[in-house]
Design an enzyme around this catalytic site. Sequence first.
Site, short mmCIF file in Angstrom:
data_model
loop_
_atom_site.label_atom_id
_atom_site.label_comp_id
_atom_site.label_asym_id
_atom_site.label_seq_id
_atom_site.Cartn_x
_atom_site.Cartn_y
_atom_site.Cartn_z
N GLU A 1 0.85 -1.21 0.00
CA GLU A 1 0.00 0.00 0.00
C GLU A 1 0.88 1.26 0.00
O GLU A 1 0.55 2.27 0.61
CB GLU A 1 -0.96 0.04 1.20
CG GLU A 1 -1.85 -1.18 1.33
CD GLU A 1 -3.14 -1.13 0.52
OE1 GLU A 1 -3.43 -0.09 -0.10
OE2 GLU A 1 -3.85 -2.15 0.51
C1 LIG Z 1 3.34 -9.74 0.05
C2 LIG Z 1 3.11 -8.65 -0.95
C3 LIG Z 1 1.85 -8.45 -1.47
C4 LIG Z 1 1.64 -7.47 -2.44
N1 LIG Z 1 0.39 -7.34 -3.01
C5 LIG Z 1 0.27 -6.54 -4.10
C6 LIG Z 1 -0.96 -6.57 -4.88
O1 LIG Z 1 -1.91 -7.27 -4.55
N2 LIG Z 1 -1.02 -5.81 -5.99
C7 LIG Z 1 0.02 -5.02 -6.39
O2 LIG Z 1 -0.12 -4.36 -7.42
N3 LIG Z 1 1.17 -4.95 -5.66
C8 LIG Z 1 1.32 -5.71 -4.55
N4 LIG Z 1 2.49 -5.69 -3.83
C9 LIG Z 1 3.58 -4.84 -4.27
C10 LIG Z 1 3.87 -3.70 -3.32
O3 LIG Z 1 2.87 -2.74 -3.41
C11 LIG Z 1 5.28 -3.17 -3.68
O4 LIG Z 1 6.19 -4.15 -3.24
C12 LIG Z 1 5.57 -1.84 -3.05
O5 LIG Z 1 4.78 -0.83 -3.61
C13 LIG Z 1 7.04 -1.45 -3.21
O6 LIG Z 1 7.47 -1.62 -4.54
P1 LIG Z 1 8.81 -2.45 -4.81
O7 LIG Z 1 8.70 -3.75 -4.10
O8 LIG Z 1 9.04 -2.48 -6.26
O9 LIG Z 1 9.93 -1.64 -4.10
P2 LIG Z 1 10.75 -0.40 -4.73
O10 LIG Z 1 9.82 0.58 -5.32
O11 LIG Z 1 11.85 -0.93 -5.58
O12 LIG Z 1 11.36 0.22 -3.41
C14 LIG Z 1 12.52 -0.30 -2.77
C15 LIG Z 1 12.93 0.68 -1.67
O13 LIG Z 1 13.22 1.96 -2.26
C16 LIG Z 1 12.41 2.95 -1.67
N5 LIG Z 1 12.03 3.92 -2.70
C17 LIG Z 1 11.45 3.70 -3.89
N6 LIG Z 1 11.22 4.84 -4.54
C18 LIG Z 1 11.65 5.84 -3.74
C19 LIG Z 1 11.67 7.25 -3.82
N7 LIG Z 1 11.17 7.92 -4.86
N8 LIG Z 1 12.22 7.93 -2.80
C20 LIG Z 1 12.70 7.30 -1.73
N9 LIG Z 1 12.69 5.98 -1.56
C21 LIG Z 1 12.17 5.25 -2.56
C22 LIG Z 1 11.20 2.23 -1.11
O14 LIG Z 1 10.59 2.94 -0.04
C23 LIG Z 1 11.83 0.93 -0.65
O15 LIG Z 1 12.40 1.09 0.63
C24 LIG Z 1 2.70 -6.63 -2.83
C25 LIG Z 1 3.97 -6.82 -2.27
C26 LIG Z 1 4.19 -7.81 -1.36
C27 LIG Z 1 5.58 -8.03 -0.83
#
Ligand SMILES: Cc1cc2nc3c(=O)[nH]c(=O)nc-3n(C[C@H](O)[C@H](O)[C@H](O)COP(=O)(O)OP(=O)(O)OC[C@H]3O[C@@H](n4cnc5c(N)ncnc54)[C@H](O)[C@@H]3O)c2cc1C
Length: 598
Positions: A406
């Site tokens: 979220e």
């Molecule tokens: C168990 C699980 C269930 C999920 N369910 C769903 C689902 O049902 N549908 C769906 O669409 N998604 C789902 N997700 C995805 C989830 O919403 C994303 O994992 C989340 O939004 C973070 O994206 P990412 O994993 O690509 O991390 P990234 O975006 O790669 O982030 C990695 C790190 O970098 C930081 N970061 C990224 N951008 C910035 C910025 N601009 N400035 C500062 N820091 C930054 C983040 O805070 C984080 O600490 C799920 C994830 C998990 C693990």
Amino acid sequence: MENTIRGGQFLVKEANCENIFTPEDFNEEQKMMKDSVKEFIEREVAPNQERFEKKDYALTEALMRKAGELGFLGVAVPENYDGLGMGFVSTMLVCDYISGVTGSLATAFGAHTGIGTMPITLYGNEEQKKKYVPKLASGEWFGAYCLTEPGAGSDANSGKTKAVLSEDGKYYSISGQKMWISNAGFANLFIVFARIEDDKNITGFILEYDKDNPNGVSFGEEEKKLGIHSSSTRQVFFNETKIPVENMLSERGNGFKIAMNALNIGRIKLAAACLDAQRRVIDDSVKYANERVQFKVPISSFEAIQYKLAEMATSAYVGEAASYRAAYDIENRINKRIAEGNTHAEAELKGVEEYAIECSLLKVACSEDIQNCSDEGIQIYGGMGFSADTPMEAAWRDARISRIYEGTNEINRMHAVGMLIKKAMKGHVDFLGPAQAVADELTGIPSFDMPDYGELFSEEKEIIKKLKKVFLMTAGSAVQKYGPELESHQQLLLASADILIEIYMAESGILRAEKNAKRFGEDSQKEQIAMAKLYLYNAVEKITQKAKEGIISFAEGDEQKMMLMGLKRFTKYQQYPNVAALRKEIAEKLITENKYCF
Ligand SMILES: Cc1cc2nc3c(=O)[nH]c(=O)nc-3n(C[C@H](O)[C@H](O)[C@H](O)COP(=O)(O)OP(=O)(O)OC[C@H]3O[C@@H](n4cnc5c(N)ncnc54)[C@H](O)[C@@H]3O)c2cc1C
């Protein structure tokens, strides 16, 4: 109760305890709903805790179906689409009490009722709503939400999944890869976001999925996760998957807006979903501490353990206060808009959007509270806390995801401050006027009056006012100094968000305890008053640290000196509370009652 404080205005307006909603204000219908959810959890979910840890995905699906039969999946759905059409507070309440035992069910429930269903109830046209929402509200069908891709996480609008219109103009052909999709293993309907041509923004689609006719949809294996073991999480692949044009959600290019607004609602509900988990961790911790004997006495008699129990309960009490306060504000706003002639969907969207700042703050605060609380729970259990045979281990692992999905907590922190600045720029919250007043106050002569703080919370409320000045002073100067460049000073934004969080939470705790002391009598609320005071004391300490860090990083010379003096002035108690005594008082109540009893 009439709410006069709009979204973000808590920072510049003083709230009156009579105007805020607290969990003690639940009406009969809400109490019945709470009891029925709790009964379901005790009967169906709690006895199966071990199966959730052993990746029994079928159990999650079966319990979701039962939740549907009991009406829990349709609480937020309007009655004309076969839902219960209950208010926002009631929908929060169901999220809260359904989530306590296992994050697996909490995630399945949140993904289905929130991001799986809401995009259609809020953005679908009449035909789409009639066709799909009743099936989702009853649990005949389950929903999932496909936004995240391998290369598009926090940067959600950067997805590569493509939607190509067919030559006859009858359908879109979707190709691409989504990952981390909750409920993917058993969903019948997917909200899919894809890009048409080289559009700037993605577009939302509703995809029906029939496993006997996969239509180019295939799935990865279940992800091997740290926690929420029985929540189905898979990659979803689309290979020229055909979606009829009438299944486009809203308009072309509106997908990013849909995705973000669905998340606003999801965030505050996720905050609620952390609350019962916290209560249960505290219940178990208190019981264990009362039973476990070392040095010939129960470990609950040690102040080291009492300290933890008191802090755990305090964060839960304040988390409840802030979550239901915001939920009620949102509900009021929705009702006001409906009375003004908005449709239910418009009213809900605007109502939640109004309080989007609070939604983000709560998501961060409550997800971090359950994490800290379960961590301390492990510590109270000692070696046993590290064992998978006790409930703490799973609670700790399950809690971890709430800081990631979220919108990660970093993104939510920056989002909250960014939105506040935008609101100020648009004139929706007069933030710059009060910031200027604080700047003027800094150059004036401080008052040396010794006010009479005899009345309950009079000093605490004065401190809350001053903490708001700390935010206005630091964030106001930072905005002045950097203008739009502030966006790239993330450390400052994060520190500012922490200050905001602590102000909202501390104020909510005080207002809840004050309201209850007024109606139930101060004596009956002794420990609640102690919790509100303890939370505030901790908040003052955190705010002092975060504001100092900001000031010494961006201000120099005389300005820095003046702001540091201001910080000292705005964080000073006339009479400090005896925090050790407060913790003892809170812990003694928990230990006597042998549970979280507030
Ligand atoms: C168990 C699980 C269930 C999920 N369910 C769903 C689902 O049902 N549908 C769906 O669409 N998604 C789902 N997700 C995805 C989830 O919403 C994303 O994992 C989340 O939004 C973070 O994206 P990412 O994993 O690509 O991390 P990234 O975006 O790669 O982030 C990695 C790190 O970098 C930081 N970061 C990224 N951008 C910035 C910025 N601009 N400035 C500062 N820091 C930054 C983040 O805070 C984080 O600490 C799920 C994830 C998990 C693990």
